[in-house]
Write a protein that holds these residues in place. Structure first.
Motif, PDB file in Angstrom:
ATOM      1  N   SER A  92      26.007  50.979  53.686  1.00 12.40           N
ATOM      2  CA  SER A  92      25.026  50.370  53.390  1.00 12.40           C
ATOM      3  C   SER A  92      23.554  50.491  53.844  1.00 12.40           C
ATOM      4  N   GLY A  93      23.714  51.121  55.097  1.00 13.30           N
ATOM      5  CA  GLY A  93      22.430  51.607  55.742  1.00 13.30           C
ATOM      6  C   GLY A  93      21.174  52.001  54.805  1.00 13.30           C
ATOM      7  N   HIS A  94      21.778  52.768  53.685  1.00 12.67           N
ATOM      8  CA  HIS A  94      20.802  53.460  52.968  1.00 12.67           C
ATOM      9  C   HIS A  94      19.823  52.384  52.271  1.00 12.67           C
ATOM     10  N   ALA A  95      20.431  51.394  51.615  1.00 11.22           N
ATOM     11  CA  ALA A  95      19.805  50.285  50.912  1.00 11.22           C
ATOM     12  C   ALA A  95      19.054  49.764  52.015  1.00 11.22           C
ATOM     13  N   GLU A  96      19.586  49.353  53.284  1.00 10.67           N
ATOM     14  CA  GLU A  96      18.953  48.280  54.187  1.00 10.67           C
ATOM     15  C   GLU A  96      17.744  49.058  54.800  1.00 10.67           C
ATOM     16  N   LEU A  97      17.764  50.308  54.998  1.00  6.90           N
ATOM     17  CA  LEU A  97      16.692  50.874  55.427  1.00  6.90           C
ATOM     18  C   LEU A  97      15.515  50.876  54.343  1.00  6.90           C
ATOM     19  N   SER A  98      16.049  51.405  53.182  1.00  9.69           N
ATOM     20  CA  SER A  98      15.210  51.400  52.138  1.00  9.69           C
ATOM     21  C   SER A  98      14.051  50.430  51.733  1.00  9.69           C
ATOM     22  N   TRP A  99      14.804  49.306  51.993  1.00  5.85           N
ATOM     23  CA  TRP A  99      13.983  48.021  52.068  1.00  5.85           C
ATOM     24  C   TRP A  99      12.811  48.174  52.908  1.00  5.85           C
ATOM     25  N   ILE A 100      13.161  48.342  54.145  1.00 12.22           N
ATOM     26  CA  ILE A 100      12.154  48.215  55.269  1.00 12.22           C
ATOM     27  C   ILE A 100      11.121  49.189  54.999  1.00 12.22           C
ATOM     28  N   LEU A 101      11.469  50.485  54.492  1.00 13.54           N
ATOM     29  CA  LEU A 101      10.578  51.467  54.099  1.00 13.54           C
ATOM     30  C   LEU A 101       9.646  51.151  53.035  1.00 13.54           C
ATOM     31  N   ASP A 310      36.375  58.623  52.259  1.00 18.53           N
ATOM     32  CA  ASP A 310      36.641  57.426  53.179  1.00 18.53           C
ATOM     33  C   ASP A 310      36.421  57.663  54.484  1.00 18.53           C
ATOM     34  N   GLU A 311      37.126  58.732  54.960  1.00 19.32           N
ATOM     35  CA  GLU A 311      36.668  59.123  56.195  1.00 19.32           C
ATOM     36  C   GLU A 311      35.374  59.236  56.934  1.00 19.32           C
ATOM     37  N   ASN A 312      34.751  60.066  55.981  1.00 18.45           N
ATOM     38  CA  ASN A 312      33.304  60.825  56.210  1.00 18.45           C
ATOM     39  C   ASN A 312      32.381  59.552  55.961  1.00 18.45           C
ATOM     40  N   ALA A 313      32.758  58.487  55.084  1.00 19.76           N
ATOM     41  CA  ALA A 313      31.789  57.421  55.224  1.00 19.76           C
ATOM     42  C   ALA A 313      31.811  56.565  56.364  1.00 19.76           C
ATOM     43  N   GLN A 314      32.928  56.333  57.108  1.00 24.55           N
ATOM     44  CA  GLN A 314      32.918  55.758  58.359  1.00 24.55           C
ATOM     45  C   GLN A 314      32.044  56.711  59.482  1.00 24.55           C
ATOM     46  N   ILE A 315      32.323  57.779  59.427  1.00 30.11           N
ATOM     47  CA  ILE A 315      31.733  58.658  60.364  1.00 30.11           C
ATOM     48  C   ILE A 315      30.044  58.317  59.921  1.00 30.11           C
ATOM     49  N   ALA A 316      29.519  58.534  59.015  1.00 32.62           N
ATOM     50  CA  ALA A 316      28.264  58.530  58.320  1.00 32.62           C
ATOM     51  C   ALA A 316      27.702  57.049  58.717  1.00 32.62           C
ATOM     52  N   ASN A 317      28.587  56.035  58.660  1.00 35.36           N
ATOM     53  CA  ASN A 317      28.069  54.788  58.602  1.00 35.36           C
ATOM     54  C   ASN A 317      27.676  54.446  60.217  1.00 35.36           C
ATOM     55  N   LYS A 318      28.561  55.243  61.229  1.00 33.51           N
ATOM     56  CA  LYS A 318      28.398  54.953  62.487  1.00 33.51           C
ATOM     57  C   LYS A 318      27.144  55.576  63.030  1.00 33.51           C
ATOM     58  N   MET A 319      26.550  56.671  62.318  1.00 39.48           N
ATOM     59  CA  MET A 319      25.486  57.482  62.591  1.00 39.48           C
ATOM     60  C   MET A 319      24.458  56.643  62.252  1.00 39.48           C
ATOM     61  N   ALA A 320      24.472  56.090  61.060  1.00 37.76           N
ATOM     62  CA  ALA A 320      23.336  55.414  60.298  1.00 37.76           C
ATOM     63  C   ALA A 320      23.176  54.251  61.061  1.00 37.76           C
ATOM     64  N   MET A 321      24.063  53.508  61.613  1.00 38.31           N
ATOM     65  CA  MET A 321      23.745  52.145  62.271  1.00 38.31           C
ATOM     66  C   MET A 321      23.055  52.299  63.355  1.00 38.31           C
ATOM     67  N   LYS A 322      23.068  53.370  64.255  1.00 39.67           N
ATOM     68  CA  LYS A 322      22.365  53.980  65.203  1.00 39.67           C
ATOM     69  C   LYS A 322      20.759  53.457  65.020  1.00 39.67           C
ATOM     70  N   THR A 323      20.469  54.320  63.910  1.00 38.68           N
ATOM     71  CA  THR A 323      18.988  54.375  63.548  1.00 38.68           C
ATOM     72  C   THR A 323      18.504  52.977  62.856  1.00 38.68           C
ATOM     73  N   LEU A 324      19.435  52.364  62.215  1.00 39.42           N
ATOM     74  CA  LEU A 324      19.245  51.162  61.553  1.00 39.42           C
ATOM     75  C   LEU A 324      18.914  50.018  62.493  1.00 39.42           C
ATOM     76  N   ARG A 325      19.801  49.878  63.390  1.00 37.50           N
ATOM     77  CA  ARG A 325      19.513  48.749  64.285  1.00 37.50           C
ATOM     78  C   ARG A 325      18.152  49.078  65.291  1.00 37.50           C
ATOM     79  N   LYS A 326      17.890  50.318  65.614  1.00 41.30           N
ATOM     80  CA  LYS A 326      16.926  50.396  66.334  1.00 41.30           C
ATOM     81  C   LYS A 326      15.732  49.897  65.548  1.00 41.30           C
ATOM     82  N   VAL A 327      15.672  50.414  64.245  1.00 44.54           N
ATOM     83  CA  VAL A 327      14.546  50.184  63.097  1.00 44.54           C
ATOM     84  C   VAL A 327      14.510  48.414  62.965  1.00 44.54           C
TER      85      VAL A 327
END
Ligand code: AQP
Length: 338
Positions: A92-101, A310-327
């Motif tokens: 979901s980070g793709h959509a969330e960051l997209s709104w901010i940008l 499924d497994e890779n989405a979890q990994i991507a999500n973890k990586m994405a969250m780091k940037t999203l929370r910072k933003v």
């Protein structure tokens, strides 16, 4: 089967839309370069289904093509244990960051995008806001992972430049939040042209006879190449401005054999266009046949493909969250209790 993420390595991100059957253009311009990068970089390859719905899609067909594209990534040689292969809509980070940008992108910038102009002309009955803000979603895809390098075809250069502008604008206000990404373009074939209109790029949503699909059987490939538009002077020479059809065929051979188009032209000197086309078909079939066999095997094991996604989405999500929370913190969104 957890994919090990190697944080010390530089990050690569790229995505392909499941908006049709992938073409030889997608393969030469993007996919083929992916494999070359998997050892040196931490690579993240996305099935960008959210981008695909900027043009109307039939739901069942889109769902099927998402899995098919994941299979193509793997069949092209990408190891799902080394590369993060997942679906955009699962993070979901793709959509969330997209709104901010979106709030850091100007209408004037989006108005200049040539892909928006091209696609609006092609889909005049559905010029939706998503088509207009597509480049912002693409910027979010890239910036979400602090991407260093983006392997893409030449048609995406303008979108990457906009991504860099948005990142620099944001960093200018809030400090060094985003890594500024660079493009990675193959030496040959970053723009493979349509077989029927060689002054236009080969696209998976154009009519069938204009492109070679990665899953086309050999006889179909031979037939399409045979019918490819050339010219009437019968000289095999690399000259994209004056001989777009012949030059496109030379580029295809060159890209698949790691040669230059001029080298290929020299080898075929004095031979007719029939021979040139035979050579194109041979090279394409030799490249695609093993990939097609592997793809067929993978598609017979949908549970495995679903497991990878499924497994890779979890990994991507973890990586994405780091940037999203910072933003989110930087722009001043409310704190979270936990
Ligand atoms: N003709 C091409 N030559 C070289 N590279 C190409 N790419 C696309 N067409 C060519 C590269 O493939 C990657 C994935 O593209 P995409 O699916 O995300 O979107 P696109 O560029 O819009 O591709 P299509 O095939 O033209 O899709 P439709 O018809 O749905 O719009 C990108 O890196 C792209 O540069």
């Amino acid at each position: 089967m957890e994919t090990p993420v190697a944080p010390q390595k530089k990050i690569i991100f790229s995505g392909i839309q499941p908006s049709g059957t992938l073409t030889l253009g997608n393969y030469i311009g993007a996919l083929r370069n992916f494999k070359k990068l998997e050892d040196e970089y931490q690579c993240i390859y996305c099935v960008v289904d959210m981008h695909a719905i900027t043009v109307r899609q039939e739901a069942a067909a889109l769902r099927k093509r998402c899995l098919e594209l994941a299979g193509i990534y793997i069949a092209s040689g990408l190891d799902p244990k080394k590369n993060v292969i997942y679906c955009q809509s699962h993070v979901s980070g793709h959509a969330e960051l997209s709104w901010i940008l979106n709030c850091f992108t100007y209408m004037g910038e989006l108005n200049r995008m040539t892909q928006f102009k091209d696609k609006s002309a092609k889909h005049a009955d559905n010029i939706n806001a998503g088509l207009f803000t597509y480049p912002v979603l693409m910027a979010s895809d890239i910036l979400l992972f602090q991407t260093d390098l983006v392997p893409i075809g030449a048609d995406q250069k303008q979108h990457l430049e906009l991504t860099r502008d948005i990142a620099q604008r944001f960093n200018g206000v809030y400090g060094d939040v985003f890594t500024i990404p660079e493009g990675y373009f193959g030496k040959v074939g970053s723009r493979i042209m349509s077989l029927q209109e060689p002054t236009r790029k080969m696209s998976k949503s154009d009519p069938e006879d204009t492109f070679i699909a990665l899953l086309d059987p050999p006889d179909v490939i031979r037939r399409k190449v045979k019918r490819a538009v050339t010219d009437s002077d019968a000289e095999i020479r690399f000259d994209p401005a004056n001989k777009p059809g012949v030059s496109n065929l030379l580029s295809i051979i060159a890209a698949l054999n790691d040669q230059t188009p001029d080298q290929v032209a020299a080898e075929l000197q004095g031979q007719g266009y029939g021979k040139l086309k035979e050579r194109v078909a041979d090279c394409v079939i030799a490249t695609l046949e093993p990939m097609q066999a592997e793809h067929k095997r993978l598609m017979a094991d949908k549970a495995y493909l679903q497991g990878v996604l499924d497994e890779n989405a979890q990994i991507a999500n973890k990586m994405a969250m780091k940037t999203l929370r910072k933003v989110q913190r930087k722009v001043g969104f409310a704190d979270r209790g936990r």
